[in-house]
Design a protein around this motif. Structure first.
Motif, mmCIF file in Angstrom:
data_model
loop_
_atom_site.group_PDB
_atom_site.id
_atom_site.type_symbol
_atom_site.label_atom_id
_atom_site.label_comp_id
_atom_site.label_asym_id
_atom_site.label_seq_id
_atom_site.Cartn_x
_atom_site.Cartn_y
_atom_site.Cartn_z
ATOM 1 N N VAL A 171 0.753 -1.594 -0.249
ATOM 2 C CA VAL A 171 -0.015 -0.191 -0.067
ATOM 3 C C VAL A 171 0.963 1.736 0.321
ATOM 4 O O VAL A 171 1.821 1.350 1.158
ATOM 5 C CB VAL A 171 -0.436 0.318 1.249
ATOM 6 N N GLU A 172 0.597 1.849 -0.587
ATOM 7 C CA GLU A 172 1.648 3.748 -0.859
ATOM 8 C C GLU A 172 0.331 4.863 -0.612
ATOM 9 O O GLU A 172 -1.116 4.601 -1.285
ATOM 10 C CB GLU A 172 1.848 3.968 -2.755
ATOM 11 N N VAL A 173 0.807 5.412 0.499
ATOM 12 C CA VAL A 173 -0.155 6.730 0.676
ATOM 13 C C VAL A 173 0.562 7.754 -0.101
ATOM 14 O O VAL A 173 1.658 7.460 1.287
ATOM 15 C CB VAL A 173 -0.351 6.129 2.055
ATOM 16 N N GLU A 174 0.383 8.550 -0.711
ATOM 17 C CA GLU A 174 1.192 10.212 -1.654
ATOM 18 C C GLU A 174 0.667 10.668 -0.071
ATOM 19 O O GLU A 174 -0.902 11.374 0.295
ATOM 20 C CB GLU A 174 0.661 10.225 -2.102
ATOM 21 N N ILE A 175 1.608 11.408 0.446
ATOM 22 C CA ILE A 175 1.459 12.793 1.174
ATOM 23 C C ILE A 175 1.433 13.988 0.456
ATOM 24 O O ILE A 175 2.383 14.524 -0.226
ATOM 25 C CB ILE A 175 2.257 13.227 2.294
ATOM 26 N N LYS A 176 0.177 14.605 0.457
ATOM 27 C CA LYS A 176 -0.108 16.121 -0.545
ATOM 28 C C LYS A 176 0.395 17.033 -0.087
ATOM 29 O O LYS A 176 0.227 16.974 1.234
ATOM 30 C CB LYS A 176 -1.621 15.808 -0.670
ATOM 31 N N ASP A 177 1.575 17.470 -0.143
ATOM 32 C CA ASP A 177 1.787 19.405 0.549
ATOM 33 C C ASP A 177 0.051 20.391 0.277
ATOM 34 O O ASP A 177 -0.498 20.115 -0.388
ATOM 35 C CB ASP A 177 2.581 20.251 -0.266
ATOM 36 N N ILE A 178 0.332 20.889 1.781
ATOM 37 C CA ILE A 178 -0.311 21.965 1.562
ATOM 38 C C ILE A 178 0.274 23.571 2.170
ATOM 39 O O ILE A 178 1.292 23.420 2.077
ATOM 40 C CB ILE A 178 -0.989 21.793 2.535
ATOM 41 N N ASN A 179 -0.050 24.669 2.115
ATOM 42 C CA ASN A 179 0.575 26.074 2.148
ATOM 43 C C ASN A 179 0.997 25.816 3.860
ATOM 44 O O ASN A 179 0.035 26.976 3.830
ATOM 45 C CB ASN A 179 0.118 26.734 1.322
ATOM 46 N N ASP A 180 1.610 25.169 4.335
ATOM 47 C CA ASP A 180 1.833 25.879 5.687
ATOM 48 C C ASP A 180 2.597 25.806 5.733
ATOM 49 O O ASP A 180 3.315 26.177 7.196
ATOM 50 C CB ASP A 180 1.811 24.339 7.057
ATOM 51 N N ASN A 181 4.115 26.302 5.471
ATOM 52 C CA ASN A 181 5.296 26.913 5.374
ATOM 53 C C ASN A 181 4.868 28.096 4.583
ATOM 54 O O ASN A 181 5.571 28.733 3.434
ATOM 55 C CB ASN A 181 6.410 26.825 5.152
ATOM 56 N N ALA A 182 5.802 29.287 5.417
ATOM 57 C CA ALA A 182 5.821 30.858 4.885
ATOM 58 C C ALA A 182 7.521 31.285 4.241
ATOM 59 O O ALA A 182 7.912 30.357 4.453
ATOM 60 C CB ALA A 182 5.134 32.026 5.931
ATOM 61 N N PRO A 183 7.639 32.186 2.868
ATOM 62 C CA PRO A 183 9.000 31.785 2.775
ATOM 63 C C PRO A 183 9.633 32.562 3.762
ATOM 64 O O PRO A 183 9.299 33.386 4.591
ATOM 65 C CB PRO A 183 8.358 32.430 1.672
ATOM 66 N N VAL A 184 10.681 32.475 3.811
ATOM 67 C CA VAL A 184 11.660 32.646 4.546
ATOM 68 C C VAL A 184 13.005 32.779 3.824
ATOM 69 O O VAL A 184 13.687 32.689 3.213
ATOM 70 C CB VAL A 184 11.993 31.710 5.708
ATOM 71 N N PHE A 185 13.489 33.690 4.653
ATOM 72 C CA PHE A 185 14.774 34.607 4.209
ATOM 73 C C PHE A 185 16.455 34.266 5.562
ATOM 74 O O PHE A 185 15.937 33.946 6.439
ATOM 75 C CB PHE A 185 15.128 36.250 3.645
ATOM 76 N N ALA A 186 16.920 33.931 4.864
ATOM 77 C CA ALA A 186 18.000 33.387 5.386
ATOM 78 C C ALA A 186 18.679 34.493 6.823
ATOM 79 O O ALA A 186 18.841 34.319 7.786
ATOM 80 C CB ALA A 186 19.629 33.084 4.912
ATOM 81 N N ALA A 187 18.509 35.925 6.023
ATOM 82 C CA ALA A 187 18.760 36.772 7.281
ATOM 83 C C ALA A 187 17.454 37.541 7.598
ATOM 84 O O ALA A 187 17.619 38.105 6.415
ATOM 85 C CB ALA A 187 20.040 37.468 7.392
ATOM 86 N N ARG A 188 17.868 38.528 8.732
ATOM 87 C CA ARG A 188 16.483 39.542 9.098
ATOM 88 C C ARG A 188 16.690 40.782 7.916
ATOM 89 O O ARG A 188 15.374 41.594 7.824
ATOM 90 C CB ARG A 188 16.251 40.413 10.285
ATOM 91 N N GLU A 189 17.981 41.040 7.517
ATOM 92 C CA GLU A 189 17.842 42.278 6.482
ATOM 93 C C GLU A 189 19.771 41.908 5.883
ATOM 94 O O GLU A 189 20.745 40.576 5.843
ATOM 95 C CB GLU A 189 18.142 43.321 7.214
ATOM 96 N N GLN A 190 19.404 41.919 4.192
ATOM 97 C CA GLN A 190 20.570 41.772 3.341
ATOM 98 C C GLN A 190 21.097 43.457 3.152
ATOM 99 O O GLN A 190 20.277 44.276 2.770
ATOM 100 C CB GLN A 190 20.497 42.010 1.940
ATOM 101 N N ILE A 191 22.155 43.059 3.206
ATOM 102 C CA ILE A 191 23.184 45.187 3.000
ATOM 103 C C ILE A 191 24.162 44.509 2.088
ATOM 104 O O ILE A 191 24.618 43.900 1.724
ATOM 105 C CB ILE A 191 24.291 45.201 4.268
ATOM 106 N N LEU A 192 23.411 45.972 0.777
ATOM 107 C CA LEU A 192 24.337 45.940 -0.568
ATOM 108 C C LEU A 192 25.063 47.618 -0.551
ATOM 109 O O LEU A 192 24.551 48.470 0.261
ATOM 110 C CB LEU A 192 23.838 46.131 -1.537
ATOM 111 N N SER A 193 26.324 47.617 -1.263
ATOM 112 C CA SER A 193 27.458 48.635 -0.989
ATOM 113 C C SER A 193 27.112 48.671 -2.608
ATOM 114 O O SER A 193 27.885 47.994 -3.107
ATOM 115 C CB SER A 193 28.772 48.074 -0.320
#
Length: 648
Positions: free
Chosen positions: A113-135
């Motif tokens: 028996v195979e049970v396929e787990i379907k994705d739901i949108n339960d994770n928000a996009p996440v950035f690696a850091a709280r800010e990005q600094i560009l010069s």
């Protein structure tokens, strides 16, 4: 964590099931479904009656540490047992399938028996850091592009398809194009020149929105420092580098040497190389980068089975007072090696095996697996030794059934020890084995048997009553109660209960009374032997008892003395046979042989034939009125005789 209303969850629940020739079912369920959520009517889909689930020992095995599903044995419904996090189970893999094995017995069957787990949108996009600094130098020309570090969404499909939006400003716009690796990226494009004297620092908000329903967002603060100098950032000769790397590559091995160039001079031209901050901690344990040379080397164990692909975002930064940076990606494809030994496990073993099991009976279900891929993960399974009455059959994917292949006989072989070996197709191949011990249980298929069909027994007469005269014994090649033998005499042929008896357990024959040869010379009967099997089996043997004579009877002269009266006319000459004495002995053989002789003191002028019993005068006989005494072997007798007068 996103919580779905119960009614909406039931509407979104995807359930499909089909029955395949190999016994496979497929279901679908949304991740994060609550405990008890309906998955499928597994009993119905497998063609099983709900009432037979418990008697047939229905059970379900899951491949993993947690039991995410259970089956209600009262209604045959498969339901969610514990929380399922698709991202925890399958990360970014497009297909997330849990494998279940269903086993029922009596008769033994199994299903996949195979049970396929379907994705739901339960994770928000996440950035690696709280800010990005560009010069950014104020001399940078218009339409210059500045790559930004995008967000990461652990969902898949449209739920992880990100779009970006930049807060309102007059200097920059966003350009979301496709990189060479087909991954969505975000680039900051300068549309209005910067003036450091007007505003040395700019603050913007970058928002990432996924494609799920409802949509989820994540933000990062962009800080842009406007520089007066060092207006050329480092540039890589490629934006994406692709490398193929064998798993188990030795630590310290070189993966690739990166090279970026900077058109500036002096410190503004000197470049240092770094991994981007978005690189996960586990990747930094596998690879290192030399900040001066740009060499990327292996420092940990690269395992294809753990991950067959790695993405390394690289940052090249110059050493100017206000450093500028360039970006590239190194995509590492890990190549599989045959470094995993195939594994074997026994899912079910039905022992002991009755010896009357027909060919095709399933004895054991064996699963085999290999974590490698390609030919390294292709396996073959075989049985040793080849001469045993069993065979190994491939049933479904890497499942095998050990079945009976020929007629079994416990009396010939009581148990079989077999080795199951699995071997992959790698170079060189790897293999593993396990030993199966299959004892054979007995059935009552052998009747008791006597060593010979008939027995001859000699017993002397006048034996004491109850004497043991003979022991008869049968054997049964079965075991336990199937070989437990009892004996009895078949009196249908001749009633013998007053003469002979047999002990039911030992087979000893006893004479119940003293036997008399003169009355009964031969006893012939059958002794039967029966085992205790169900049903019982019988054997028999014929016994002939010959009664042997003893000298227990004295000779007796036939007739009375008067009947043996001899009348003679005298004179009688010597040797003349005057008559014959008849004697009888009831014994036989030597015991019935007779010898005649005259008693010495009364013999007179007579003699008798030693074996004939014929009396004759020893001389001329002239007397009248005399007697003769005769003895035989063991008997004496006196007979009168009378002569008549005559000439002497």
């Amino acid at each position: 964590m996103l919580t779905w209303p119960k009614g909406l969850l039931q509407l979104l629940l995807l359930h499909t099931a089909w029955k395949m020739g190999s016994g496979q079912l497929h279901y679908s369920v949304l991740e994060e479904s609550q405990h008890g959520a309906f998955v499928g009517r597994i009993a119905q889909d497998l063609g099983l009656e709900v009432s037979e689930l418990v008697p047939r020992m229905f059970r379900m095995l899951s491949k993993g540490e947690k039991d995410y599903f259970e089956v209600n044995l009262q209604n045959g419904i498969l339901f969610v047992n514990s929380r399922i996090d698709r991202e925890e189970l399958c990360a970014k893999n497009a297909d997330c399938i849990l494998h279940l094995e269903v086993i029922v017995e009596k008769p033994l069957s199994f299903f996949h028996v195979e049970v396929e787990i379907k994705d739901i949108n339960d994770n928000a996009p996440v950035f690696a850091a709280r800010e990005q600094i560009l010069s950014i130098a104020e001399f940078v020309t218009l339409v210059t592009r500045f790559p930004l570090e995008g967000a990461y969404d652990t969902d898949i499909g449209s739920n992880a398809l990100l779009t970006y939006k930049l807060s309102t400003n007059k200097h920059f716009v966003l350009d979301s194009g496709n990189d060479e690796d087909d991954s969505k990226s975000v680039v900051l494009v300068l549309k209005v020149p910067l003036d450091r004297e007007e505003n040395p620092v700019h603050h913007f908000v970058l928002t990432a929105t996924d494609g799920g329903e409802p949509k989820l967002t994540g933000t990062v603060q962009l800080v842009i420092n406007v520089l007066d100098v060092n207006d050329n950032p480092p540039v890589f000769n490629q934006s994406v580098y692709r490398v193929k790397l064998l798993e188990n590559t030795v630590s310290g091995s070189l993966v690739i040497t990166l090279n970026a160039t900077d058109l500036d001079e002096g410190d503004n031209r000197e470049i240092s190389y770094f991994f981007s901050n978005s690189l996960t901690l586990d990747i930094t344990k596998l690879f290192s980068i030399n900040s001066d040379t740009g060499e990327i080397r292996v420092i940990g164990k690269v395992d294809y089975e753990e991950s067959n692909f790695h993405e390394l975002p690289i940052l090249a930064k110059d050493k100017g007072s206000f450093p500028l940076s360039g970006h590239c990606k190194v995509l590492i494809e890990v190549l599989d090696m045959n470094d995993n030994i195939p594994e074997l496990s026994v899912n079910s073993l039905s022992v002991p095996l009755p010896e009357d099991s027909p060919p095709g009976t399933v004895v054991a279900i064996i699963s085999a697996s290999d974590r490698d891929s390609g030919n390294n993960g292709q396996i073959n399974c075989f049985l040793w030794p080849t001469g045993v009455p069993f065979q190994l059959e491939s049933t479904f994917k890497n499942y095998y059934s050990l079945t009976v292949g020929a007629i079994l006989d416990r009396e010939q072989v009581t148990e079989y020890r077999m080795v199951v070996t699995v071997e992959d197709q790698g170079v060189p191949p790897l293999s593993s084995s396990l030993t199966l011990l299959v004892p054979i249980s007995d059935i009552n298929d052998n009747a008791p048997a006597f060593p010979q069909p008939s027995y001859t027994v000699f017993v002397k007469e006048n034996n004491p009553p109850g004497a043991h005269i003979f022991t008869i014994s049968a054997s049964d090649s079965d075991i336990a109660e199937n070989a437990l033998i009892t004996y009895w005499i078949d009196e249908n042929l001749w009633p013998l209960s007053s003469y002979i008896s047999v002990h039911s357990e030992s087979g000893k024959l006893y004479a119940l009374q003293s036997l008399d040869y003169e009355e009964l010379k031969l006893l012939e009967f059958q002794v039967r032997a029966k085992d205790a099997g169900m049903p019982s089996l019988c054997g028999n043997a014929t016994v002939q008892i010959f009664v042997m004579d003893k000298n227990d009877n004295a000779p007796a002269v036939s007739g009375s003395p008067e009947e043996n009266l001899i009348l003679l006319m005298v004179p009688v000459m010597p040797g003349y046979i005057v008559g014959k004495i008849h004697a009888l002995d009831l014994d036989s053989g030597y015991n019935a042989w007779l010898k005649y002789e005259l008693i010495e003191e009364s013999s007179g002028p007579w003699s008798v034939g030693q074996y004939s019993g014929e009396p004759v005068p020893a001389g001329r006989f002239c007397l009248y009125g005399s007697t003769m005494s005769l003895q035989g072997k063991g008997i004496h007798g006196v007979w009168p005789w009378h002569g008549h007068p005559g000439l002497c």
